[in-house]
Design a protein around this motif. Sequence first.
Motif, PDB file in Angstrom:
ATOM      1  N   TRP A  22       1.222  -1.122  -0.328  1.00  0.00           N
ATOM      2  CA  TRP A  22      -0.535  -0.123  -0.083  1.00  0.00           C
ATOM      3  C   TRP A  22       1.131   1.142  -0.337  1.00  0.00           C
ATOM      4  O   TRP A  22       1.572   1.857   0.693  1.00  0.00           O
ATOM      5  CB  TRP A  22      -0.689   0.136   1.346  1.00  0.00           C
ATOM      6  CG  TRP A  22      -1.907   1.349   1.447  1.00  0.00           C
ATOM      7  CD1 TRP A  22      -2.347   1.581  -0.138  1.00  0.00           C
ATOM      8  CD2 TRP A  22      -2.140   1.625   2.576  1.00  0.00           C
ATOM      9  NE1 TRP A  22      -3.034   2.349   0.983  1.00  0.00           N
ATOM     10  CE2 TRP A  22      -3.815   2.427   1.928  1.00  0.00           C
ATOM     11  CE3 TRP A  22      -2.173   1.262   3.775  1.00  0.00           C
ATOM     12  CZ2 TRP A  22      -4.388   3.744   2.868  1.00  0.00           C
ATOM     13  CZ3 TRP A  22      -2.916   1.991   4.610  1.00  0.00           C
ATOM     14  CH2 TRP A  22      -4.225   2.756   4.343  1.00  0.00           C
ATOM     15  N   ASN A  23       0.542   1.974  -1.147  1.00  0.00           N
ATOM     16  CA  ASN A  23       1.429   3.015  -1.166  1.00  0.00           C
ATOM     17  C   ASN A  23       0.475   3.687  -1.729  1.00  0.00           C
ATOM     18  O   ASN A  23       0.483   4.056  -2.978  1.00  0.00           O
ATOM     19  CB  ASN A  23       2.503   2.897  -1.753  1.00  0.00           C
ATOM     20  CG  ASN A  23       3.333   4.336  -1.911  1.00  0.00           C
ATOM     21  OD1 ASN A  23       2.780   5.496  -2.151  1.00  0.00           O
ATOM     22  ND2 ASN A  23       5.021   3.922  -1.959  1.00  0.00           N
ATOM     23  N   PRO A  24      -0.269   5.599  -0.945  1.00  0.00           N
ATOM     24  CA  PRO A  24      -1.005   5.713  -2.032  1.00  0.00           C
ATOM     25  C   PRO A  24      -0.729   6.653  -3.419  1.00  0.00           C
ATOM     26  O   PRO A  24      -1.486   7.288  -3.450  1.00  0.00           O
ATOM     27  CB  PRO A  24      -1.410   6.987  -0.827  1.00  0.00           C
ATOM     28  CG  PRO A  24      -0.755   6.822  -0.037  1.00  0.00           C
ATOM     29  CD  PRO A  24       0.111   5.168  -0.116  1.00  0.00           C
ATOM     30  N   PHE A  25       0.789   7.155  -3.290  1.00  0.00           N
ATOM     31  CA  PHE A  25       0.929   7.323  -4.867  1.00  0.00           C
ATOM     32  C   PHE A  25       2.129   6.566  -5.385  1.00  0.00           C
ATOM     33  O   PHE A  25       2.375   7.301  -5.923  1.00  0.00           O
ATOM     34  CB  PHE A  25       2.479   8.466  -4.174  1.00  0.00           C
ATOM     35  CG  PHE A  25       1.631   9.597  -3.285  1.00  0.00           C
ATOM     36  CD1 PHE A  25       0.615  10.458  -3.671  1.00  0.00           C
ATOM     37  CD2 PHE A  25       2.117   9.825  -2.049  1.00  0.00           C
ATOM     38  CE1 PHE A  25      -0.646  11.706  -3.108  1.00  0.00           C
ATOM     39  CE2 PHE A  25       1.681  10.218  -0.917  1.00  0.00           C
ATOM     40  CZ  PHE A  25       0.129  11.461  -2.016  1.00  0.00           C
ATOM     41  N   ALA A  26       1.397   4.768  -5.545  1.00  0.00           N
ATOM     42  CA  ALA A  26       2.389   4.318  -6.458  1.00  0.00           C
ATOM     43  C   ALA A  26       0.626   4.013  -7.770  1.00  0.00           C
ATOM     44  O   ALA A  26      -0.285   4.824  -7.614  1.00  0.00           O
ATOM     45  CB  ALA A  26       2.201   3.025  -5.901  1.00  0.00           C
ATOM     46  N   ALA A  27       1.119   3.630  -8.814  1.00  0.00           N
ATOM     47  CA  ALA A  27       0.018   4.321  -9.883  1.00  0.00           C
ATOM     48  C   ALA A  27      -1.298   3.358  -9.732  1.00  0.00           C
ATOM     49  O   ALA A  27      -2.071   3.761  -9.799  1.00  0.00           O
ATOM     50  CB  ALA A  27       0.778   3.417 -11.152  1.00  0.00           C
ATOM     51  N   PRO A  83      -3.154   2.756  -6.624  1.00  0.00           N
ATOM     52  CA  PRO A  83      -3.160   3.253  -4.885  1.00  0.00           C
ATOM     53  C   PRO A  83      -3.264   2.675  -4.110  1.00  0.00           C
ATOM     54  O   PRO A  83      -3.764   2.405  -2.359  1.00  0.00           O
ATOM     55  CB  PRO A  83      -3.039   4.754  -4.300  1.00  0.00           C
ATOM     56  CG  PRO A  83      -4.083   4.674  -6.025  1.00  0.00           C
ATOM     57  CD  PRO A  83      -3.840   3.807  -6.993  1.00  0.00           C
ATOM     58  N   THR A 122       5.571   7.220   1.681  1.00  0.00           N
ATOM     59  CA  THR A 122       4.468   6.336   2.314  1.00  0.00           C
ATOM     60  C   THR A 122       4.479   5.554   1.768  1.00  0.00           C
ATOM     61  O   THR A 122       2.896   4.796   1.286  1.00  0.00           O
ATOM     62  CB  THR A 122       3.782   7.255   1.394  1.00  0.00           C
ATOM     63  OG1 THR A 122       3.737   7.401  -0.478  1.00  0.00           O
ATOM     64  CG2 THR A 122       3.478   9.195   1.837  1.00  0.00           C
ATOM     65  N   ARG A 148      -4.043  11.589  -7.111  1.00  0.00           N
ATOM     66  CA  ARG A 148      -4.807  11.029  -6.166  1.00  0.00           C
ATOM     67  C   ARG A 148      -6.350  11.958  -5.923  1.00  0.00           C
ATOM     68  O   ARG A 148      -7.347  11.111  -4.969  1.00  0.00           O
ATOM     69  CB  ARG A 148      -4.799  11.253  -4.679  1.00  0.00           C
ATOM     70  CG  ARG A 148      -3.122   9.834  -4.845  1.00  0.00           C
ATOM     71  CD  ARG A 148      -3.699   8.519  -5.130  1.00  0.00           C
ATOM     72  NE  ARG A 148      -4.808   8.084  -4.693  1.00  0.00           N
ATOM     73  CZ  ARG A 148      -4.967   7.777  -3.452  1.00  0.00           C
ATOM     74  NH1 ARG A 148      -3.527   7.308  -2.131  1.00  0.00           N
ATOM     75  NH2 ARG A 148      -5.737   7.691  -2.892  1.00  0.00           N
ATOM     76  N   LEU A 187       6.773   0.955  -7.790  1.00  0.00           N
ATOM     77  CA  LEU A 187       5.675   1.830  -7.388  1.00  0.00           C
ATOM     78  C   LEU A 187       4.204   1.726  -8.635  1.00  0.00           C
ATOM     79  O   LEU A 187       3.732   2.183  -9.116  1.00  0.00           O
ATOM     80  CB  LEU A 187       5.458   2.879  -8.216  1.00  0.00           C
ATOM     81  CG  LEU A 187       6.754   3.824  -6.084  1.00  0.00           C
ATOM     82  CD1 LEU A 187       7.132   4.526  -6.477  1.00  0.00           C
ATOM     83  CD2 LEU A 187       5.683   3.597  -4.965  1.00  0.00           C
TER      84      LEU A 187
END
Lengths: 292, 477
Positions: free
Chosen positions: A37-42, A44, A256, B110, B473
């Motif tokens: 869980w990384n809210p700024f990953a592709a 999120p 994050t 986001r 990511l």
Amino acid sequence: MQSNKLGWILLAPTLVILFFFGVLPFLYVVFVSFHQWNPFAASPEMIFNGAENFRRIVFDSAFLNSLGVTVAFVIFAVLSELVIGYLLAQAFMREFPGKSIFRTIHTLPLIMAPIIVGSVWKLMTTPSIGIIPHYLDEWFGITMNIGTSAPAAFLTIVIMDIWHWTPLVTLTLIAALVSLPRDPFEQAQIDGANKAQTFWHITLPMITPALVATVFIRLMDALRTVDEVWMLTGGGPGSSTRFLGVHIFKEVFPKTNYGYGSTISVIVLYLTIVVCWLLYVSMLAPRKNRKG
Amino acid sequence: MNFALKVGVSAIAMAVASSTAYADDAFWKEAAAPYQDVTLHGVTESTPPSNYIREVLAPQFEELTGIRVDIETTSWDQMYDKAIKDMEAGTGIYDMVFIEQDIVYSYLARDFLTDTTKLLADNPSLKAPTYSENNFTTFADYFRGENGHLYGVPMEAFIKIYLYRTDLFNDPEIKEAFKAETRHELKPATTHEEYGEIARFFTKWGEDHDLDLWGTTAQAHTGHPASWYEFFETIAPTYGVYNWGIDAKNNYAASVANGGSMNSPEAKEAMKWWLSMRDIAPPESNASTWTEVGTTFGAGRVAQGLVYGENAGWIAADESKSLVVGKVGVALPPMEDGILEEVEGGKGYIGYYDGGAFGIPATSKNQKAAMLFLQYIGQDEVQPDWAVAAPRVTNKSTYDDPKVQAMNKELGGYYDLLRDKGYLFAGAPAYPFHAQVREATAPILYQILTGDLGPDEGLDQMAAKAEAELTDLGYRK
């Protein structure tokens, strides 16, 4: 029965608070630790990835490095604090001129917030400007630069921690020493025991519970040291002072990386419990067995 | 013009001015009427511009509208921690958050922020007559989404500049000694070679004359991201390495092998030059962030340096903090030959245009009242005093204000440089993974700084690490 009910009623507010602010967040951290869980990953979203984070941690050189420097820090700092704290406690058990003033001054670091301690030591150790490198250079010709020298940075943090937390050890040991009965010491004196024998066979066993409690407190504190180190070195130079607390902070907040950061937190908590348990078993269990 | 005519014109002017002011006041009171029971909560970094909002603009707005404003100023880390958690969890605690230029793309990705352009278009009664997006400088463009709409009202903006000591550069003895040694005139550098020559000269001058004086600053902390920023946002662009050496259009490649430039020959040359400057900078440079670099300059310990514009104000004008008041000049950072032409031609940038805006979280429960406050702080009228109190310019008209002009003189022409050459600078690249890549690669940079890794090997590792992180990511396929 009546007193039992009253006891639970009185305890209830604390238990409710503990549940919501202690138990629930802890369970949530454990839950998150099994996710990517990384809210700024592709992507999120929180994605369940089983024990992958726990597998990864075993091979994570950055984590292992942090673990290593943290263990070294804990050993050096806590042991030094115990020895110095005990010696100071013994000194304060005697009367000497200016004792109350010295005891007050000696306790002052305790009331300082860690972030302030870090700031003050940063001012004192800033290369070429701080008072410590200045006088080390002027008096001994020693160049101290915590921005480039890993040993200097590590040693400075250990000394800073000793300066900050030794008074706590001193105070708890003074309390323990003051409460000791006089009889065993008088008998030992009559029997001709020397100071070392008295310490080893009487003082140490009798203050062990207080000592263990103090070690637990300091151990847990030292394992999660962040503020002072963050202010003083930021974990540098390189990764030489990137203790576990700093490592978790950098993983969770700037990066994050909530999933993996939670995993590290859980592992650190587990290690802390194991270390404390080992200490408890090794220091207190033999004593109980002797009694039994 | 005779006396009667003068009086008549003055009276008309005063009447127009007072009626405009009255009309403006009437707007704020009328627009704020539905929100009298609202308390707006904002979180921002504790900086001079933010403190001015809390201490001056918020109370003014409260008095004018009756809407209470509670601005929380805290540390950089805490500010992000609080804002991101609030927006992520959707708790709606904050009605306004500080958006630093380099995080805006993460927030937009986001959908954390409210489209202020749309909010005003959908609610014409909220639109203040004194607020217009056209009033902002081009810095506001960094806070626009792909639809061209504004997602934050700019509140601070500055560039990282080349600051030099005019007293030293104009000292006849020093000038003569410099010419004798280098066969050049002593003047602010325009190239890295010139900058290095001046730096070496002054460091030696300090040694020879037993002075606490060095030739350059270096923001080279060995455990803080400040050093990472100095390299990627200040040094590397002047060697033609833009956007941290990551090519977003080429599958986010960072390594030369894959089409990036993080470990390109130019990046390696930049790193070596920077390290050579660090080696002749004051000893505290290895523990210096942007703050300490400002302090070092303000303490008169360096002859020149690359300093954030937010610090230029107090260095040049605040006698209670700075020992070099009135002795400071500003110029563009030194760069390699051909870079200026390249940038003027539209490719890349020569340095960092930093700053931030105030935005409204999509989760705010008081978006309309917050929009009123953001318009209030975005008006031309409140800007000059704000610019004087905390050097920052976000509105075009601010430059021409007499108070700001006077301040500009004290700052050695900093505002002129910002206005005339600001277009050569740029904010952080439009990446939604800013902090993630920085934190992944920074430990390797620290190893380069401590000498544990060579610059070539270190940059190769950084490029590989950046690609690995971007793959993790999910950006790099």
